[in-house]
Design a protein around this motif. Structure first.
Motif, PDB file in Angstrom:
ATOM      1  N   PHE A 229       0.801  -1.244   0.000  1.00  0.00           N
ATOM      2  CA  PHE A 229       0.000   0.000   0.000  1.00  0.00           C
ATOM      3  C   PHE A 229       0.827   1.283   0.000  1.00  0.00           C
ATOM      4  CE2 PHE A 229      -2.497  -3.272   2.260  1.00  0.00           C
ATOM      5  CZ  PHE A 229      -3.595  -3.336   1.402  1.00  0.00           C
ATOM      6  N   GLY A 230       2.155   1.129  -0.020  1.00  0.00           N
ATOM      7  CA  GLY A 230       3.042   2.301   0.106  1.00  0.00           C
ATOM      8  C   GLY A 230       2.816   3.349  -0.968  1.00  0.00           C
ATOM      9  N   ASN A 231       2.408   2.919  -2.162  1.00  0.00           N
ATOM     10  CA  ASN A 231       2.213   3.911  -3.223  1.00  0.00           C
ATOM     11  C   ASN A 231       0.963   4.749  -2.987  1.00  0.00           C
ATOM     12  OD1 ASN A 231       4.504   3.131  -4.529  1.00  0.00           O
ATOM     13  ND2 ASN A 231       3.443   1.570  -5.754  1.00  0.00           N
ATOM     14  N   TYR A 232       0.005   4.180  -2.267  1.00  0.00           N
ATOM     15  CA  TYR A 232      -1.242   4.905  -2.030  1.00  0.00           C
ATOM     16  C   TYR A 232      -1.079   5.971  -0.939  1.00  0.00           C
ATOM     17  CZ  TYR A 232      -5.873   6.207  -0.563  1.00  0.00           C
ATOM     18  OH  TYR A 232      -6.972   6.953  -0.225  1.00  0.00           O
ATOM     19  N   PHE A 233      -0.439   5.575   0.180  1.00  0.00           N
ATOM     20  CA  PHE A 233      -0.429   6.471   1.344  1.00  0.00           C
ATOM     21  C   PHE A 233       0.638   7.562   1.237  1.00  0.00           C
ATOM     22  CE2 PHE A 233      -2.573   2.749   3.149  1.00  0.00           C
ATOM     23  CZ  PHE A 233      -3.666   3.386   3.721  1.00  0.00           C
ATOM     24  N   ASP A 234       0.426   8.628   2.041  1.00  0.00           N
ATOM     25  CA  ASP A 234       1.379   9.748   2.076  1.00  0.00           C
ATOM     26  C   ASP A 234       2.359   9.632   3.239  1.00  0.00           C
ATOM     27  OD1 ASP A 234      -0.008  11.335  -0.022  1.00  0.00           O
ATOM     28  OD2 ASP A 234      -1.623  11.359   1.462  1.00  0.00           O
ATOM     29  N   ILE A 235       1.908   9.053   4.347  1.00  0.00           N
ATOM     30  CA  ILE A 235       2.743   9.012   5.555  1.00  0.00           C
ATOM     31  C   ILE A 235       2.529   7.705   6.309  1.00  0.00           C
ATOM     32  CG2 ILE A 235       2.862  11.494   6.092  1.00  0.00           C
ATOM     33  CD1 ILE A 235       0.469  10.964   7.933  1.00  0.00           C
ATOM     34  N   PHE A 236       3.413   7.430   7.258  1.00  0.00           N
ATOM     35  CA  PHE A 236       3.132   6.365   8.213  1.00  0.00           C
ATOM     36  C   PHE A 236       3.753   6.752   9.551  1.00  0.00           C
ATOM     37  CE2 PHE A 236       6.648   3.365   9.226  1.00  0.00           C
ATOM     38  CZ  PHE A 236       7.677   4.040   8.599  1.00  0.00           C
ATOM     39  N   SER A 237       3.366   6.012  10.590  1.00  0.00           N
ATOM     40  CA  SER A 237       3.752   6.386  11.939  1.00  0.00           C
ATOM     41  C   SER A 237       4.183   5.138  12.700  1.00  0.00           C
ATOM     42  CB  SER A 237       2.516   7.029  12.579  1.00  0.00           C
ATOM     43  OG  SER A 237       2.582   6.979  13.955  1.00  0.00           O
ATOM     44  N   LEU A 238       5.277   5.258  13.471  1.00  0.00           N
ATOM     45  CA  LEU A 238       5.795   4.081  14.176  1.00  0.00           C
ATOM     46  C   LEU A 238       6.588   4.502  15.407  1.00  0.00           C
ATOM     47  CD1 LEU A 238       8.847   2.692  12.145  1.00  0.00           C
ATOM     48  CD2 LEU A 238       8.278   5.077  12.496  1.00  0.00           C
ATOM     49  N   PRO A 239       6.785   3.585  16.381  1.00  0.00           N
ATOM     50  CA  PRO A 239       7.545   3.941  17.577  1.00  0.00           C
ATOM     51  C   PRO A 239       9.051   4.027  17.294  1.00  0.00           C
ATOM     52  CG  PRO A 239       6.512   1.759  17.802  1.00  0.00           C
ATOM     53  CD  PRO A 239       6.271   2.213  16.419  1.00  0.00           C
ATOM     54  N   TYR A 240       9.715   4.974  17.951  1.00  0.00           N
ATOM     55  CA  TYR A 240      11.177   5.086  17.815  1.00  0.00           C
ATOM     56  C   TYR A 240      11.733   5.847  19.011  1.00  0.00           C
ATOM     57  CZ  TYR A 240      15.747   6.134  15.655  1.00  0.00           C
ATOM     58  OH  TYR A 240      17.092   6.234  15.386  1.00  0.00           O
ATOM     59  N   ASN A 241      12.664   5.229  19.722  1.00  0.00           N
ATOM     60  CA  ASN A 241      13.373   5.915  20.818  1.00  0.00           C
ATOM     61  C   ASN A 241      14.732   5.241  21.018  1.00  0.00           C
ATOM     62  OD1 ASN A 241      13.136   3.649  22.719  1.00  0.00           O
ATOM     63  ND2 ASN A 241      10.956   4.163  22.799  1.00  0.00           N
ATOM     64  N   VAL A 242      15.508   5.733  21.991  1.00  0.00           N
ATOM     65  CA  VAL A 242      16.879   5.220  22.161  1.00  0.00           C
ATOM     66  C   VAL A 242      16.939   3.716  22.392  1.00  0.00           C
ATOM     67  CG1 VAL A 242      18.057   7.282  22.970  1.00  0.00           C
ATOM     68  CG2 VAL A 242      16.825   5.882  24.612  1.00  0.00           C
ATOM     69  N   ARG A 243      15.910   3.161  22.968  1.00  0.00           N
ATOM     70  CA  ARG A 243      15.928   1.714  23.227  1.00  0.00           C
ATOM     71  C   ARG A 243      15.246   0.907  22.117  1.00  0.00           C
ATOM     72  NH1 ARG A 243      16.811  -2.136  27.087  1.00  0.00           N
ATOM     73  NH2 ARG A 243      15.315  -3.845  27.170  1.00  0.00           N
ATOM     74  N   HIS A 244      14.172   1.452  21.576  1.00  0.00           N
ATOM     75  CA  HIS A 244      13.369   0.692  20.596  1.00  0.00           C
ATOM     76  C   HIS A 244      13.675   1.227  19.209  1.00  0.00           C
ATOM     77  CE1 HIS A 244      11.296   0.502  24.542  1.00  0.00           C
ATOM     78  NE2 HIS A 244      11.449  -0.779  24.262  1.00  0.00           N
ATOM     79  N   ARG A 245      14.624   0.565  18.522  1.00  0.00           N
ATOM     80  CA  ARG A 245      15.211   1.154  17.319  1.00  0.00           C
ATOM     81  C   ARG A 245      14.942   0.381  16.035  1.00  0.00           C
ATOM     82  NH1 ARG A 245      21.134   3.270  19.123  1.00  0.00           N
ATOM     83  NH2 ARG A 245      21.210   3.619  16.877  1.00  0.00           N
ATOM     84  N   ALA A 246      13.937  -0.483  16.077  1.00  0.00           N
ATOM     85  CA  ALA A 246      13.627  -1.242  14.852  1.00  0.00           C
ATOM     86  C   ALA A 246      13.259  -0.311  13.703  1.00  0.00           C
ATOM     87  CB  ALA A 246      12.486  -2.219  15.122  1.00  0.00           C
ATOM     88  N   ALA A 247      12.793   0.896  14.049  1.00  0.00           N
ATOM     89  CA  ALA A 247      12.429   1.872  13.007  1.00  0.00           C
ATOM     90  C   ALA A 247      13.581   2.076  12.025  1.00  0.00           C
ATOM     91  CB  ALA A 247      12.066   3.208  13.660  1.00  0.00           C
ATOM     92  N   GLU A 248      14.814   1.985  12.530  1.00  0.00           N
ATOM     93  CA  GLU A 248      15.967   2.273  11.652  1.00  0.00           C
ATOM     94  C   GLU A 248      16.010   1.341  10.439  1.00  0.00           C
ATOM     95  OE1 GLU A 248      19.277   2.317  14.375  1.00  0.00           O
ATOM     96  OE2 GLU A 248      18.410   4.022  15.468  1.00  0.00           O
ATOM     97  N   LYS A 249      15.429   0.157  10.626  1.00  0.00           N
ATOM     98  CA  LYS A 249      15.378  -0.802   9.519  1.00  0.00           C
ATOM     99  C   LYS A 249      14.284  -0.406   8.510  1.00  0.00           C
ATOM    100  CE  LYS A 249      13.711  -4.891  10.538  1.00  0.00           C
ATOM    101  NZ  LYS A 249      13.628  -6.137  11.329  1.00  0.00           N
ATOM    102  N   LEU A 250      13.233   0.225   9.032  1.00  0.00           N
ATOM    103  CA  LEU A 250      12.067   0.510   8.185  1.00  0.00           C
ATOM    104  C   LEU A 250      12.150   1.836   7.429  1.00  0.00           C
ATOM    105  CD1 LEU A 250       9.171  -0.502  10.621  1.00  0.00           C
ATOM    106  CD2 LEU A 250      10.377  -1.913   8.974  1.00  0.00           C
ATOM    107  N   LEU A 251      12.831   2.815   8.034  1.00  0.00           N
ATOM    108  CA  LEU A 251      12.765   4.161   7.456  1.00  0.00           C
ATOM    109  C   LEU A 251      13.287   4.239   6.022  1.00  0.00           C
ATOM    110  CD1 LEU A 251      13.516   6.484  10.524  1.00  0.00           C
ATOM    111  CD2 LEU A 251      11.427   5.333   9.827  1.00  0.00           C
ATOM    112  N   PRO A 252      14.434   3.596   5.698  1.00  0.00           N
ATOM    113  CA  PRO A 252      14.891   3.678   4.307  1.00  0.00           C
ATOM    114  C   PRO A 252      13.878   3.080   3.334  1.00  0.00           C
ATOM    115  CG  PRO A 252      16.641   2.863   5.744  1.00  0.00           C
ATOM    116  CD  PRO A 252      15.382   2.874   6.556  1.00  0.00           C
ATOM    117  N   GLU A 253      13.226   1.979   3.749  1.00  0.00           N
ATOM    118  CA  GLU A 253      12.194   1.366   2.898  1.00  0.00           C
ATOM    119  C   GLU A 253      11.039   2.338   2.662  1.00  0.00           C
ATOM    120  OE1 GLU A 253      11.567  -1.516   1.235  1.00  0.00           O
ATOM    121  OE2 GLU A 253      13.720  -1.801   1.522  1.00  0.00           O
ATOM    122  N   ALA A 254      10.627   2.996   3.753  1.00  0.00           N
ATOM    123  CA  ALA A 254       9.501   3.932   3.653  1.00  0.00           C
ATOM    124  C   ALA A 254       9.853   5.077   2.717  1.00  0.00           C
ATOM    125  CB  ALA A 254       9.157   4.467   5.036  1.00  0.00           C
ATOM    126  N   LYS A 255      11.091   5.523   2.796  1.00  0.00           N
ATOM    127  CA  LYS A 255      11.488   6.667   1.961  1.00  0.00           C
ATOM    128  C   LYS A 255      11.487   6.306   0.483  1.00  0.00           C
ATOM    129  CE  LYS A 255      11.649  10.092   4.621  1.00  0.00           C
ATOM    130  NZ  LYS A 255      10.926  11.335   4.526  1.00  0.00           N
TER     131      LYS A 255
END
Ligand SMILES: NC(=O)c1ccc[n+]([C@@H]2O[C@H](COP(=O)([O-])OP(=O)(O)OC[C@H]3O[C@@H](n4cnc5c(N)ncnc54)[C@H](OP(=O)(O)O)[C@@H]3O)[C@@H](O)[C@H]2O)c1
Length: 354
Positions: A229-255
């Motif tokens: 669905f990435g082509n349809y949506f404009d944004i997404f939202s996810l948890p990210y902080n010093v301890r919970h860093r799985a976002a770092e894996k996802l952000l390049p994909e989202a971009k």
């Protein structure tokens, strides 16, 4: 020209800065606020003297210029303000107005709300009294079952209409799809197809401008969602902080899909700040935790929950405060703190590692 652009041009609820300050003063008088804020309105506030402003980023393919830190919605629905009798209460509407006004003065232009109704009614009323609706981006989250069923459409319409009323507005800038309470990663699906039909209709009606999605599911399910669905949506939202860093894996994909990125839970809902001496040895820690999130250049907005004006001042100051080497060392220790509250166990299970 779209209805939204017309509204912007007309400035239906708009005002000059001078009018804004006057409205703030008048609104606070009406609401019985402390005279100290009237002083603020006449330019003697600490904030004005310092005149620090937050920085802006571009929110992915929406092209919108957004403050890199935004107000989270949970602030308004959780009982976390000491009530003076040994218990806790929610912030009052007057306190919310003071907090939001202080953020706006610093240039903050993003307000989020999650799913509980109160999260939309409080900032909605505050923005109305401040006369600033068309100077900020309002984000709502609506639940759908994600099972790819026809009834999803009805749900999305219902949630959106309710929130438009509570925000006292005829449009919102962002509408994010969320899972309903009973859906878990184990449900094994992420079908947003019917909900997308509803979002299209709401866009045609000029009730929403941009769309997105977010939930507490696993990072792997986010990857699947970008793909489908990435082509349809404009944004997404996810948890990210010093301890919970799985976002770092996802952000390049989202971009790669051009998605704007809104992070949540910079303090793991306050869990990472528990038992710390924030007045002395750990002073500045919340600010540093937000600075850490902002160091990631793919993040567009970090939203944080706040309950007091002091928290507003500290958290938004992350936008102009660079992390020091000692601050960075302190964050490493915080990152080692396991979260014990079972409510946030999902963060520990799925969201720790990149
Ligand atoms: N399903 C979803 O899509 C979803 C889920 C979660 C969150 N969100 C959004 O993301 C936003 C942010 O997440 P969050 O509110 O859950 O968590 P958070 O921002 O990580 O934590 C907020 C809590 O941290 C504490 N805090 C904040 N600033 C502080 C400071 N300067 N000093 C000391 N303590 C401070 C406060 O706790 P005290 O109350 O103890 O003062 C506050 O309630 C939410 O408000 C909501 O808008 C969306």
């Amino acid at each position: 020209m779209t209805k939204y652009e017309l509204r912007q041009q007309r400035g239906a609820h708009g005002s000059t800065r001078r009018q804004f300050l006057r409205q703030l003063g008048l609104g606070m008088v009406a609401a019985g606020a402390a005279p100290q804020l009237l002083d603020n309105a006449h330019g003697t506030s600490e904030l004005k003297k310092k005149s620090h402003k937050v920085k802006y980023r571009i929110l992915g393919k929406t092209g919108q210029k957004v403050s890199e830190i935004g107000f989270g919605g949970h602030s308004w629905s959780y009982k976390r303000v000491p009530d003076g009798k040994g218990g806790y209460r929610k912030p009052t509407i007057d306190e919310a107005i003071r907090m939001i006004a202080a953020g706006l003065e610093m240039g903050v232009n993003f307000l989020d709300s999650c799913t509980p109704l109160i999260e939309s009614s409080v900032p909605g009323e505050a923005l109305k009294r401040l006369g600033r609706r068309n100077k900020v981006l309002v984000s709502i989250r609506v639940s759908h079952k994600m099972k790819g069923c026809e009834s999803d459409k009805k749900e999305v319409f219902k949630w959106t209409e309710e929130r438009l009323k509570l925000w006292q507005t005829d449009y919102v800038d962002l509408c994010l799809l969320c899972n309903t309470a009973n859906d878990t990663p184990k449900s094994g699906y992420w079908d947003m197809s019917y909900s997308i039909e509803a979002l299209d209709k709401l866009k045609q009606q000029s009730k929403i401008r941009f769309t997105g999605f977010g939930c507490h599911f696993t990072p792997e399910l986010f990857l699947e969602a970008f793909d489908k669905f990435g082509n349809y949506f404009d944004i997404f939202s996810l948890p990210y902080n010093v301890r919970h860093r799985a976002a770092e894996k996802l952000l390049p994909e989202a971009k790669t899909k051009g998605l704007g990125i809104i992070t949540i839970k910079p303090f793991a809902r306050g869990e990472l700040l528990k038992n710390r001496d924030l007045k002395r040895t750990d002073s500045g820690l919340p600010r540093d935790m937000i600075s850490f999130v902002l160091e990631h250049k793919l993040v567009d907005i970090c939203t944080c929950g706040v309950h007091t004006i002091e928290q507003v001042r500290e958290n938004f100051s992350a936008s102009w405060t660079k992390l020091s080497p000692s601050g960075r060392k302190r964050l490493e220790k915080v990152a080692d703190t396991a979260i014990t509250d079972h409510q946030y166990a999902w963060l520990e299970h799925g969201w720790r590692y990149a």
